[in-house]
Design a protein around this motif. Structure first.
Motif, short mmCIF file in Angstrom:
data_model
loop_
_atom_site.label_atom_id
_atom_site.label_comp_id
_atom_site.label_asym_id
_atom_site.label_seq_id
_atom_site.Cartn_x
_atom_site.Cartn_y
_atom_site.Cartn_z
N VAL A 190 20.78 -1.11 -43.75
CA VAL A 190 19.52 -0.93 -44.45
C VAL A 190 19.17 -2.28 -45.07
CG1 VAL A 190 18.34 0.27 -46.33
CG2 VAL A 190 20.04 1.48 -44.95
N LYS A 191 17.98 -2.77 -44.83
CA LYS A 191 17.56 -4.08 -45.34
C LYS A 191 16.18 -3.97 -45.96
CE LYS A 191 20.95 -6.52 -43.43
NZ LYS A 191 21.86 -7.38 -44.09
N LEU A 192 15.94 -4.79 -46.96
CA LEU A 192 14.60 -4.91 -47.53
C LEU A 192 13.80 -5.89 -46.69
CD1 LEU A 192 15.38 -5.19 -51.35
CD2 LEU A 192 14.49 -3.20 -50.12
N CYS A 193 12.55 -5.53 -46.40
CA CYS A 193 11.70 -6.44 -45.62
C CYS A 193 10.25 -6.25 -46.05
CB CYS A 193 11.86 -6.21 -44.13
SG CYS A 193 11.21 -4.64 -43.54
N LYS A 242 27.19 2.04 -22.46
CA LYS A 242 28.39 1.59 -23.19
C LYS A 242 28.06 0.67 -24.37
CE LYS A 242 29.05 -2.11 -19.87
NZ LYS A 242 29.92 -2.78 -18.96
N ASP A 243 26.79 0.44 -24.64
CA ASP A 243 26.40 -0.48 -25.71
C ASP A 243 26.06 0.27 -26.99
OD1 ASP A 243 25.95 -2.95 -26.79
OD2 ASP A 243 24.20 -3.45 -25.57
N ARG A 244 26.05 -0.46 -28.11
CA ARG A 244 25.67 0.10 -29.40
C ARG A 244 25.17 -1.01 -30.31
NH1 ARG A 244 30.21 -0.81 -32.90
NH2 ARG A 244 32.01 -1.45 -31.69
N ILE A 245 24.35 -0.65 -31.28
CA ILE A 245 23.84 -1.62 -32.26
C ILE A 245 24.99 -1.97 -33.21
CG2 ILE A 245 22.24 -1.97 -34.18
CD1 ILE A 245 20.70 -1.76 -31.69
N ILE A 246 25.15 -3.26 -33.50
CA ILE A 246 26.18 -3.66 -34.45
C ILE A 246 25.60 -4.27 -35.73
CG2 ILE A 246 28.06 -3.93 -32.82
CD1 ILE A 246 26.85 -7.08 -33.91
N SER A 247 24.35 -4.76 -35.67
CA SER A 247 23.78 -5.31 -36.90
C SER A 247 22.26 -5.37 -36.86
CB SER A 247 24.33 -6.72 -37.16
OG SER A 247 23.76 -7.64 -36.27
N ILE A 248 21.71 -5.45 -38.06
CA ILE A 248 20.27 -5.67 -38.25
C ILE A 248 20.14 -6.86 -39.18
CG2 ILE A 248 20.25 -3.96 -40.10
CD1 ILE A 248 17.30 -3.44 -39.45
N SER A 249 19.24 -7.77 -38.83
CA SER A 249 18.98 -8.95 -39.66
C SER A 249 17.49 -9.07 -39.90
CB SER A 249 19.47 -10.22 -38.96
OG SER A 249 20.84 -10.16 -38.69
N ILE A 250 17.13 -9.68 -41.00
CA ILE A 250 15.72 -9.91 -41.33
C ILE A 250 15.46 -11.41 -41.26
CG2 ILE A 250 13.92 -9.65 -43.08
CD1 ILE A 250 14.95 -6.98 -41.93
N LEU A 251 14.45 -11.80 -40.47
CA LEU A 251 14.04 -13.20 -40.32
C LEU A 251 12.60 -13.34 -40.80
CD1 LEU A 251 15.37 -13.87 -36.70
CD2 LEU A 251 16.44 -14.54 -38.85
N SER A 252 12.26 -14.49 -41.33
CA SER A 252 10.87 -14.76 -41.71
C SER A 252 10.03 -14.88 -40.45
CB SER A 252 10.77 -16.06 -42.51
OG SER A 252 11.47 -15.96 -43.70
N HIS A 253 8.87 -14.26 -40.46
CA HIS A 253 7.99 -14.32 -39.30
C HIS A 253 7.32 -15.69 -39.23
CE1 HIS A 253 5.45 -12.83 -36.08
NE2 HIS A 253 4.43 -13.42 -36.69
N THR A 254 7.33 -16.29 -38.08
CA THR A 254 6.66 -17.56 -37.86
C THR A 254 5.83 -17.45 -36.59
OG1 THR A 254 8.57 -18.69 -38.79
CG2 THR A 254 7.01 -20.05 -37.61
N ASP A 255 4.54 -17.79 -36.69
CA ASP A 255 3.70 -17.77 -35.49
C ASP A 255 3.91 -19.06 -34.71
OD1 ASP A 255 2.43 -15.26 -35.71
OD2 ASP A 255 1.16 -16.05 -37.31
N VAL A 256 4.73 -18.97 -33.68
CA VAL A 256 5.06 -20.10 -32.83
C VAL A 256 4.92 -19.64 -31.39
CG1 VAL A 256 6.92 -21.66 -32.14
CG2 VAL A 256 6.69 -21.04 -34.51
N THR A 257 4.22 -20.42 -30.58
CA THR A 257 4.11 -20.08 -29.17
C THR A 257 5.42 -20.41 -28.47
OG1 THR A 257 3.29 -22.26 -28.50
CG2 THR A 257 1.63 -20.63 -29.20
N SER A 258 5.62 -19.83 -27.29
CA SER A 258 6.86 -20.10 -26.56
C SER A 258 6.94 -21.57 -26.14
CB SER A 258 6.99 -19.18 -25.34
OG SER A 258 5.92 -19.38 -24.46
N SER A 259 5.82 -22.19 -25.83
CA SER A 259 5.85 -23.61 -25.45
C SER A 259 6.19 -24.49 -26.65
CB SER A 259 4.53 -24.04 -24.80
OG SER A 259 3.45 -23.84 -25.67
N GLU A 260 5.68 -24.13 -27.84
CA GLU A 260 6.04 -24.88 -29.05
C GLU A 260 7.53 -24.73 -29.36
OE1 GLU A 260 2.30 -25.07 -32.13
OE2 GLU A 260 3.27 -23.12 -31.87
N ALA A 261 8.04 -23.51 -29.22
CA ALA A 261 9.47 -23.28 -29.47
C ALA A 261 10.33 -24.08 -28.50
CB ALA A 261 9.79 -21.79 -29.37
N LYS A 262 9.96 -24.08 -27.22
CA LYS A 262 10.71 -24.86 -26.22
C LYS A 262 10.66 -26.35 -26.53
CE LYS A 262 10.15 -21.64 -22.41
NZ LYS A 262 9.47 -21.38 -21.13
N ALA A 263 9.48 -26.83 -26.89
CA ALA A 263 9.33 -28.26 -27.21
C ALA A 263 10.16 -28.62 -28.44
CB ALA A 263 7.86 -28.59 -27.44
#
Length: 189
Positions: A30-33, A75-96
């Motif tokens: 359980v996380k605050l977001c 055979k898979d299961r969830i092991i964790s939940i994490s909260i990240l800050s949202h950033t509007d970044v295009t895939s090309s910007e992220a790759k660059a």
């Protein structure tokens, strides 16, 4: 499932049902977001999915079961939940950005050299201004993934593309006889 924090303001001594669970389901975390955050779900088999919290509707009923976060293999299961800050970044910007960071680490470049690279580079895949590079550098977060056999991987948040919930996710770390399965995955400084 996303609830308002107000739903848990008055809790009786005998507790409060937060969510209905079915079969062998259990609550992993359980996380605050806020709506300005993203949710990163990680699995035992090394997959993960990043979804904006704003795309999840806020549930009013405590008897609902929630929605699918990631499609799991048998055979898979969830092991964790994490909260990240949202950033509007295009895939090309992220790759660059990731390409520049990798090249700068290998070459041990100083700040002046990074600025020069950004201003002089004429290639198609790098289109970052110095200001955008600095902004992305300031907003970058890291996830540490640990496996059963003691291996770990630190991954930039920009390597986790933002997608809708319920998909199959992307591979975060290779699970193998050498590495083992994933034990934990969490944000680090």
């Amino acid at each position: 499932r996303k609830n308002n924090l107000e739903d848990f303001k008055n809790i009786q001594a005998n507790g409060k049902i937060a969510m209905k669970l079915k079969n062998s389901n259990s609550i992993v975390g359980v996380k605050l977001c806020s709506d300005n955050d993203d949710i990163l779900l990680s699995t035992h088999e090394g997959k993960c999915i990043r979804t904006p919290a704003a795309k999840l509707r806020t549930t009013k009923s405590r008897s609902s079961m929630g929605v699918r976060g990631i499609k799991l293999s048998k055979k898979d299961r969830i092991i964790s939940i994490s909260i990240l800050s949202h950033t509007d970044v295009t895939s090309s910007e992220a790759k660059a950005y990731l390409k520049l960071i990798t090249a700068n680490k290998k070459n041990g470049k100083e700040r002046e050299e990074i600025d020069k690279t950004l201003s002089e580079d004429k290639s198609e895949d790098i289109k970052l201004s110095t200001d955008r590079y600095d902004e992305m550098r300031a907003r970058e977060q890291f996830i540490l993934t640990i496996t059963e056999n003691g291996y770990g991987k630190r991954t930039s948040s920009f390597q986790f593309r933002i997608s809708n919930r319920g998909g199959s996710g992307i591979m975060c770390i290779t699970t193998s006889p050498r590495n083992g399965k994933v034990l934990a995955s969490f944000p680090i400084e």
